[in-house]
Design an enzyme around this catalytic site. Structure first.
Site, PDB file in Angstrom:
ATOM      1  N   LYS A  68      35.747  35.178  48.854  1.00 34.82           N
ATOM      2  CA  LYS A  68      35.454  36.939  47.590  1.00 34.82           C
ATOM      3  C   LYS A  68      33.935  36.824  47.813  1.00 34.82           C
ATOM      4  CE  LYS A  68      37.935  37.819  46.973  1.00 34.82           C
ATOM      5  NZ  LYS A  68      39.331  37.800  47.309  1.00 34.82           N
TER       6      LYS A  68
ATOM      7  N   HIS B 265      30.930  15.133  56.224  1.00 31.65           N
ATOM      8  CA  HIS B 265      30.850  15.028  58.113  1.00 31.65           C
ATOM      9  C   HIS B 265      30.451  15.775  58.487  1.00 31.65           C
ATOM     10  CE1 HIS B 265      34.005  11.741  57.196  1.00 31.65           C
ATOM     11  NE2 HIS B 265      34.621  12.031  56.575  1.00 31.65           N
TER      12      HIS B 265
ATOM     13  N   GLY C  90      47.971  53.438  63.585  1.00 34.81           N
ATOM     14  CA  GLY C  90      48.281  53.150  64.507  1.00 34.81           C
ATOM     15  C   GLY C  90      47.461  52.922  65.627  1.00 34.81           C
TER      16      GLY C  90
ATOM     17  N   TRP D  20      39.958  54.252  60.428  1.00 35.19           N
ATOM     18  CA  TRP D  20      38.791  53.244  60.071  1.00 35.19           C
ATOM     19  C   TRP D  20      39.057  52.962  61.452  1.00 35.19           C
ATOM     20  CZ3 TRP D  20      40.132  47.525  61.414  1.00 35.19           C
ATOM     21  CH2 TRP D  20      39.088  47.014  61.239  1.00 35.19           C
TER      22      TRP D  20
ATOM     23  N   ARG E 134      42.300  51.718  50.380  1.00 28.36           N
ATOM     24  CA  ARG E 134      42.151  50.867  51.920  1.00 28.36           C
ATOM     25  C   ARG E 134      41.005  50.761  53.003  1.00 28.36           C
ATOM     26  NH1 ARG E 134      47.603  51.739  52.564  1.00 28.36           N
ATOM     27  NH2 ARG E 134      47.715  51.372  55.852  1.00 28.36           N
TER      28      ARG E 134
ATOM     29  N   GLU F 102      39.000  30.377  48.712  1.00 26.74           N
ATOM     30  CA  GLU F 102      39.085  31.544  48.480  1.00 26.74           C
ATOM     31  C   GLU F 102      37.672  32.093  47.188  1.00 26.74           C
ATOM     32  OE1 GLU F 102      41.109  33.437  48.195  1.00 26.74           O
ATOM     33  OE2 GLU F 102      40.539  35.688  46.966  1.00 26.74           O
TER      34      GLU F 102
ATOM     35  N   LYS G 134      41.766  47.160  53.402  1.00 26.31           N
ATOM     36  CA  LYS G 134      42.569  47.015  51.963  1.00 26.31           C
ATOM     37  C   LYS G 134      44.264  46.015  52.895  1.00 26.31           C
ATOM     38  CE  LYS G 134      44.505  45.942  48.405  1.00 26.31           C
ATOM     39  NZ  LYS G 134      43.596  44.315  47.477  1.00 26.31           N
TER      40      LYS G 134
HETATM   41  C1  G6P Z   1      42.606  42.036  54.652  1.00 28.45           C
HETATM   42  C2  G6P Z   1      41.703  41.997  53.165  1.00 28.45           C
HETATM   43  C3  G6P Z   1      41.773  40.432  52.787  1.00 28.45           C
HETATM   44  C4  G6P Z   1      43.805  40.098  52.389  1.00 28.45           C
HETATM   45  C5  G6P Z   1      44.256  39.959  53.387  1.00 28.45           C
HETATM   46  C6  G6P Z   1      46.194  39.923  53.836  1.00 28.45           C
HETATM   47  O1  G6P Z   1      41.804  41.165  55.784  1.00 28.45           O
HETATM   48  O2  G6P Z   1      40.403  42.460  53.564  1.00 28.45           O
HETATM   49  O3  G6P Z   1      41.146  40.730  51.538  1.00 28.45           O
HETATM   50  O4  G6P Z   1      43.471  38.852  51.719  1.00 28.45           O
HETATM   51  O5  G6P Z   1      43.803  41.481  54.153  1.00 28.45           O
HETATM   52  O6  G6P Z   1      46.406  40.970  52.807  1.00 28.45           O
HETATM   53  P1  G6P Z   1      47.986  40.917  52.689  1.00 28.45           P
HETATM   54  O7  G6P Z   1      48.547  42.244  52.220  1.00 28.45           O
HETATM   55  O8  G6P Z   1      48.690  40.790  53.616  1.00 28.45           O
HETATM   56  O9  G6P Z   1      48.214  40.122  52.246  1.00 28.45           O
END
Ligand code: G6P
Length: 610
Positions: A487, A506, A103, A76, A27, A483, A605
């Site tokens: 990545k 542009h 939270g 985190w 996570r 995307e 995550k």
């Molecule tokens: C975080 C992750 C991204 C992910 C995004 C949305 O920022 O680092 O990789 O795409 O959340 O996550 P979700 O669980 O809502 O798809």
């Protein structure tokens, strides 16, 4: 983001806590800690905390640390830097009450001033530390009562687990906006923010809702609301096997998940294609045929990779089902006072089902009367439960922070929904059959593309030293370019921009130089020639070009420096095959650069803060 694990039972508590924390590593976190209650001698909590990885924490834990219950946390950082003091668990003045928290406590400053006036000495800069002090101020021998009293003062979001040294084997937890799940074992109980932390011990779980409080011992659990009113809740059985959360021979979860895509896409469409009627069946939408037929507009709420899936889905819905559709960034939408039209259908797309931006945006449009369907992977997640209906993507657990298989499964759901909506409108049965067959062929198409693995690795070895990349595509491949760039940024930390190929002239074209490679996505549809012109514009300015194109497209192949072919198919389905080389390219660049691929720096995550 932050993760919680709690255990009470006969096993060696430190092992269960450390194992649980290891499962939560994916996570994203920067420090960790545990509190373990001592069972013999003077009642005492033993606290071990470190900055950095769980391996570092494990190193600090004495081999003979005894205890029959405890809590653990991966942090985190939000309030206060990454330090040992700020890591959880946090203690009250006496050191007898320990709390782990996910939270943000919004009124922590006011509470801190009040508590300091009462003589509490704070040891950290966190918002969390007010919780143990507050609980302590109400403690008269019963932990649950003290927690319930303290909760009346907390504003903000929390998932908490609390222990008291004098109450062996007891853990109290509470949830408000941050997930908490009870694991019901045989003579043992667990509490965690994420099922993966406890799947090794039990598959019987209870999802807590906001406002619920749980009290567990090894043999019992009881759940109540914040006013101590008892609640009855059902136990769910989760079907995840342990193998689903292990690397099974791959070097990284990300690589495993990229290679799982033929199966995960097949799972997302399993039982949902109705070939006889050339349409799709999506059971969980909770909408009648009439309601679906009346939809005039689709709007999608999401963040990150899920937003790219939503954008691809929007292009498809408009092109194929002729329904105006638009993907919205959740973090923008919520604060924009969005207009919610009566005839719009909303989707919220979220792998985790916990992303705060997406959740709050969903609640905001629901408040204004919107019907919102969820497209989620994690069963029982908050978005899945609070949406008005929806579709699970059934990817299986996605452990790598950078999303891959969940993305292609989300796409699959949009393709199914598009087929359903198109067949209710202008799409003929013949065209429906063609579309459904092309969709059913996607797993095979992705499997063939995965055979390009070694070729893509060789290309990554050639380019990974570049400092900047452009990712360019047109039409339905534009979100795929976004995307691809995301990545690469996420896991290799190389700067990359995704752009519509047509928009390149542009502005971004000013960046082109021999040091800035461009990644092109080239379809063989009506946009082919226009994309080729964009490639020529870059080549004329000395920029290296890598292209993902269709097998047999010799024109593109002759023009570019490196070419990655995907099997020829119905062009509307190239998002599936063309995203795969981009995922692999990012993976191999990160591998060359020695990055922490599954847990990239600064990322989480499921981002449960706004
Ligand atoms: C975080 C992750 C991204 C992910 C995004 C949305 O920022 O680092 O990789 O795409 O959340 O996550 P979700 O669980 O809502 O798809």
């Amino acid at each position: 983001m932050c993760g919680i694990i709690g255990y009470t039972g006969p096993r060696k508590t430190t092992n269960v806590l450390l194992e649980g924390l290891r499962r939560l590593e994916y996570r994203g976190y920067d420090s960790a800690g545990i509190a373990v209650g001592r069972i013999s001698g003077e009642p005492r909590l033993q606290i071990i905390k470190t900055v950095g990885k769980i391996a570092a924490l494990q190193h600090e834990v004495p081999k003979d640390l005894e205890g029959a219950w405890g809590i653990g946390h991966t942090r985190w950082a939000t309030h206060g830097g990454v330090t040992r003091e700020n890591a959880h668990p946090h203690l009250d003045q006496s050191g007898k009450i320990a709390v782990v928290h996910n939270g943000i406590i919004e009124n922590h400053r006011t509470l801190r001033i009040l508590l300091e006036k009462k003589g509490c000495k704070f040891r950290s800069e966190t918002d969390t530390e007010v919780i143990p002090h507050l609980i302590s101020s109400y403690y008269e021998g019963d932990l649950l009562e003290a927690v319930l009293a303290a909760l009346q003062h907390l504003e903000g979001t929390y998932g908490i687990a609390v222990v008291h040294a004098d109450e062996p084997g007891r853990i109290v937890g509470a949830r408000n906006g941050s997930p908490l799940i009870i694991g019901v074992g045989n003579g043992e109980m667990l509490l965690a923010s994420d099922i993966t932390a406890m799947v090794a011990y039990t598959n019987r779980v209870i999802y807590l809702n906001d406002g619920e409080v749980v009290d567990i011992t090894k043999d019992n659990y009881s759940i109540c609301d914040r006013h101590a009113k008892k609640l009855d809740k059902k136990i769910d059985e989760v079907s995840w096997a342990l193998g689903a959360i292990e690397k099974t021979g791959f070097m990284h979860y990300m690589e495993k998940e990229i290679f799982e895509q033929p199966e995960s896409i097949a799972r997302a469409m399993s039982g949902r294609i109705d070939l006889e009627n050339a349409t799709a069946k999506l059971g969980g939408l909770n909408l009648t045929k009439r309601q679906l037929a009346d939809v005039k507009r689709v709007r999608v709420i999401a963040a990150g990779t899920s937003w790219h899936a939503g954008m691809t889905g929007s292009y498809l819905l408009e092109q194929v089902a002729r329904i105006p559709a638009q993907a919205e960034l959740a973090s923008e939408l919520r604060h924009r006072n969005p207009v919610v039209e009566n005839d719009s259908l909303w989707f919220v797309v979220s792998q985790s089902g916990e992303t705060a931006d997406s959740l709050y945006a969903m609640r905001e449009v629901q408040r204004k009367g919107a019907t919102v369907l969820g497209i989620c992977n994690v069963v029982g997640s908050t978005i899945a439960r609070e949406s008005d209906g929806g579709v699970y993507v059934h990817s299986g657990p996605e452990i790598a922070v950078a999303s891959t298989k969940a993305f292609t499964s989300q796409l699959t759901v949009f393709y199914l929904f598009t087929l359903l909506m198109a067949r209710m409108r202008d799409m003929s049965r013949e065209e429906g059959t063609r579309f459904a067959n092309a969709l059913a062929a996607v797993p095979e198409m992705v499997k063939e593309t995965l055979n390009q693995r070694d070729h893509i690795q060789a290309i990554a070895k050639k380019y990974y030293r570049a400092k900047d990349f452009l990712y360019l595509g047109r039409g339905i491949l534009y979100p795929i370019a976004l995307e691809g760039a995301l990545k690469l940024k996420e896991i290799s930390y190389i700067h990359a921009e995704g752009y519509s190929a047509g928009e390149m002239k542009h502005g971004p074209i000013a960046l082109i130089s021999p040091d800035v490679p461009s990644f092109f996505l080239v379809s063989d549809d009506y946009l082919h020639d226009k994309t080729i012109s964009n490639i020529r514009e870059i080549k004329a300015r000395g920029g290296p070009v890598i292209a993902v194109g269709v097998e047999g497209d010799t024109e593109t192949q002759a023009l570019v420096d490196d070419f990655i072919p995907v099997p020829k198919a119905d062009p509307r389905f190239y998002p599936f095959s063309m995203v795969v080389p981009l995922q692999l390219f990012a993976y191999f660049c990160a591998l060359e650069l020695g990055r922490d691929i599954d847990q990239p720096r600064n990322l989480a995550k499921s981002v449960t803060v706004e």
